[in-house]
Design a protein around this motif. Sequence first.
Motif, PDB file in Angstrom:
ATOM      1  N   TRP A 142       1.248   3.948  -3.009  1.00 32.63           N
ATOM      2  CA  TRP A 142       0.796   5.319  -2.748  1.00 32.63           C
ATOM      3  C   TRP A 142       1.929   6.310  -3.053  1.00 32.63           C
ATOM      4  N   ASP A 143       3.131   5.995  -2.588  1.00 30.84           N
ATOM      5  CA  ASP A 143       4.282   6.873  -2.849  1.00 30.84           C
ATOM      6  C   ASP A 143       4.559   6.991  -4.353  1.00 30.84           C
ATOM      7  N   ASP A 176       0.816  -1.217   0.000  1.00 32.31           N
ATOM      8  CA  ASP A 176       0.000   0.000   0.000  1.00 32.31           C
ATOM      9  C   ASP A 176       0.850   1.267   0.000  1.00 32.31           C
ATOM     10  N   ALA A 177       1.771   1.354   0.931  1.00 30.62           N
ATOM     11  CA  ALA A 177       2.582   2.565   1.075  1.00 30.62           C
ATOM     12  C   ALA A 177       3.469   2.778  -0.148  1.00 30.62           C
TER      13      ALA A 177
END
Length: 62
Positions: A31-32, A27-28
């Motif tokens: 997203w980044d 996820d992270a």
Amino acid sequence: MQFNDEEQLRRRAYAIWERQGCPEGKDAEIWDLAVKEMNGQQAPQSRNAPSSKQLDQQDQTH
């Protein structure tokens, strides 16, 4: 962030997630990557991956 349309960012992140085969636990990272793409800091893509422009066109048609 240089933009203020969070919905557009969510759609970009979702498109990246789908493009990568819907991986779990990234996820992270995704997203980044979406933030970088939206800010014009295009991340390297594979030859077969759609460009940001192509993803934008897909977002507009869906």
